[in-house]
Write a protein that holds these residues in place. Structure first.
Motif, PDB file in Angstrom:
ATOM      1  N   VAL A   4      43.608 -14.318  48.514  1.00 51.98           N
ATOM      2  CA  VAL A   4      42.613 -13.702  48.624  1.00 51.98           C
ATOM      3  C   VAL A   4      41.425 -14.252  48.863  1.00 51.98           C
ATOM      4  CG1 VAL A   4      41.580 -11.983  47.599  1.00 51.98           C
ATOM      5  CG2 VAL A   4      44.145 -12.505  46.587  1.00 51.98           C
ATOM      6  N   ALA A  22      39.174 -10.930  39.273  1.00 57.23           N
ATOM      7  CA  ALA A  22      39.817 -12.313  40.268  1.00 57.23           C
ATOM      8  C   ALA A  22      40.928 -12.458  39.515  1.00 57.23           C
ATOM      9  CB  ALA A  22      38.377 -13.361  40.115  1.00 57.23           C
ATOM     10  N   LEU A  25      44.461 -11.486  39.592  1.00 58.32           N
ATOM     11  CA  LEU A  25      44.507 -12.298  40.861  1.00 58.32           C
ATOM     12  C   LEU A  25      45.597 -12.928  40.763  1.00 58.32           C
ATOM     13  CD1 LEU A  25      41.847 -10.787  43.272  1.00 58.32           C
ATOM     14  CD2 LEU A  25      44.954  -9.762  43.330  1.00 58.32           C
ATOM     15  N   VAL A  32      43.221 -17.372  44.950  1.00 61.07           N
ATOM     16  CA  VAL A  32      42.366 -16.701  45.016  1.00 61.07           C
ATOM     17  C   VAL A  32      41.511 -17.662  44.749  1.00 61.07           C
ATOM     18  CG1 VAL A  32      40.575 -15.288  43.745  1.00 61.07           C
ATOM     19  CG2 VAL A  32      42.960 -14.460  43.514  1.00 61.07           C
ATOM     20  N   ALA A  49      40.339 -19.216  39.864  1.00 65.45           N
ATOM     21  CA  ALA A  49      40.234 -19.112  40.663  1.00 65.45           C
ATOM     22  C   ALA A  49      39.489 -20.679  41.979  1.00 65.45           C
ATOM     23  CB  ALA A  49      39.103 -17.942  40.974  1.00 65.45           C
TER      24      ALA A  49
END
Length: 414
Positions: A4, A22, A25, A32, A49
């Motif tokens: 993503v 975020a 995910l 991410v 992330a």
């Protein structure tokens, strides 16, 4: 497992609701990457992330623009919108660098990151989902249906003013898009999310005005921002909020607070002799102690999730995130705003029945005092706010973001 890319402008009101998405995910097992300003890179790496900085010319974020000084009304709106539009090229170049280096399955995009417009015009691109932390994007003007004669007058005035405000900015946007894609956009620059693969709207259906059929799916995931004592240090006067007097929270948010005389100071004056405790969240702005009456307390930031359940009312200048934060806790509103997207938020507060909305940038103590008396004296406002709180509680939250990503990519996490 999906990869993503999240693209978000480096501003507190944008990063705040994006960070929980975020984190969710990452926890679901997805990879991410986040494209944002340098000031916020550490926030996203802290949740697992990979953060990538925006180009310097697009990394304005919470910065100060001296050119804004003295601008009001149409001139201010044009300046702000042009600022977003002219960053389109560098933003798209940064997105393309990530797309070239990594197999991105889906892009989650800030609605004011204008690179979304040329990106969604491409024939070959990943799915693009819009992070709906602004009022729901519809062909402008996205205001609530008029219910009274005054509402009809405001709607007519808004429609008359829109071309004056937007025409030169649209011309700039069209030049930018032609340079990037070779063709003109088919929509108003602010309506680019209509070409996306869906909007993850961070409220409940009952707060957004019914707009009829949309060309893309809209999912109401509810507000995602979190603000508790784990994120904000409690002020030394915190025990006062449990002193028995009704608590009224007043704030001008974290951006439009350079002059607290717009809303905070008039509210303090209006309530100085009332049997209430006024709590001011300055959003980082300075409020001298001598401006505080005896029944008021102030802090630069406050843990809203701990404070709002104790509040009888929130007085706000109409930030979409802050308003939905209050509604999540069933707190009725006095909403005063006219700049940025705030007039649309005011219209939604008025339309939803969760409070009183005043479409103006600055308010007098007398006017805001009357609005406060009206909301505190009529139990229907709190009842409506509580009904919306129940609706928000039924929204999926970050799980809805994860589900949407997995649906459009066909890839589930670990």
């Amino acid at each position: 497992m999906a990869t993503v890319l999240i693209c978000v402008l480096p501003a507190k009101g944008h990063v705040g609701p994006t960070l929980p998405a975020a984190e969710a995910l990452v926890r679901a097992g997805h990879t991410v990457r986040v494209l944002t300003g340098r000031r916020y890179l550490g926030d996203f790496t802290a949740v697992g992330a990979t953060a990538v900085p925006l180009p310097e010319e697009s990394d304005f974020g919470d910065g100060y623009f001296p050119e804004r000084e003295g601008l009001r009304g149409i001139r201010l709106a044009r300046f702000d919108l042009t600022t977003f539009v002219t960053r389109m090229g560098p933003q798209l170049a940064a997105i393309d660098e990530v797309l070239a280096a990594h197999p991105i399955d889906v892009v989650l995009c800030d609605p004011l990151l204008m690179a979304g417009l040329p990106l969604t015009m491409r024939r070959h691109r990943p799915p693009v989902l819009v992070l709906g932390f602004l009022p729901l994007t519809v062909p402008l003007p996205g205001l609530a249906p008029p219910r009274t004669f005054a509402d009809r007058v405001r709607a007519l005035a808004t429609r008359a003013m829109m071309p004056l405000v937007l025409r030169p900015v649209q011309a700039t946007a069209e030049r930018e898009v032609r340079a990037l894609t070779g063709r003109a956009p088919e929509v108003l620059f602010l309506d680019w999310p209509l070409g996306s693969d869906g909007i993850l709207q961070m409220t409940c259906r009952g707060f957004e005005v019914p707009q009829g059929e949309q060309p893309m799916p809209v999912e109401f995931v509810g507000p995602l921002s979190a603000s508790d004592a784990g994120r904000h240090r409690l002020p030394p006067w915190w025990s006062d909020v449990d002193g028995g007097a009704p608590v009224v929270l007043v704030t001008q948010g974290s951006v439009a607070n350079t002059d607290l005389g717009d809303l905070v100071v008039p509210t303090l004056k209006a309530l100085a002799d009332r049997d209430v405790l006024v709590v001011v969240s300055t959003g980082g702005a300075e409020l001298p102690e001598d401006r505080l009456p005896a029944n008021a307390r102030a802090a630069r930031s406050l843990p809203y999730d701990d404070l709002l359940p104790r509040c009888a009312l929130m007085v706000t200048n109409g930030g979409y995130g802050g308003v939905n934060h209050a509604l999540r806790h069933g707190v009725p509103l006095v909403c005063v705003g006219a700049t940025e997207d705030k007039s649309a938020v005011v219209a939604r507060v008025r339309w939803s029945g969760a409070g009183v909305g005043l479409t103006r940038r600055r308010v007098s103590a007398r006017t805001v005092g009357k609005a406060i008396e009206r909301v505190l004296g009529d139990p229907r406002y709190r009842a409506r706010a509580r009904a919306l709180a129940e609706e928000i509680a039924a929204c999926p939250g970050t799980a809805g973001v994860v589900a949407a990503v997995e649906r459009v990519t066909g890839q589930r996490g670990e």
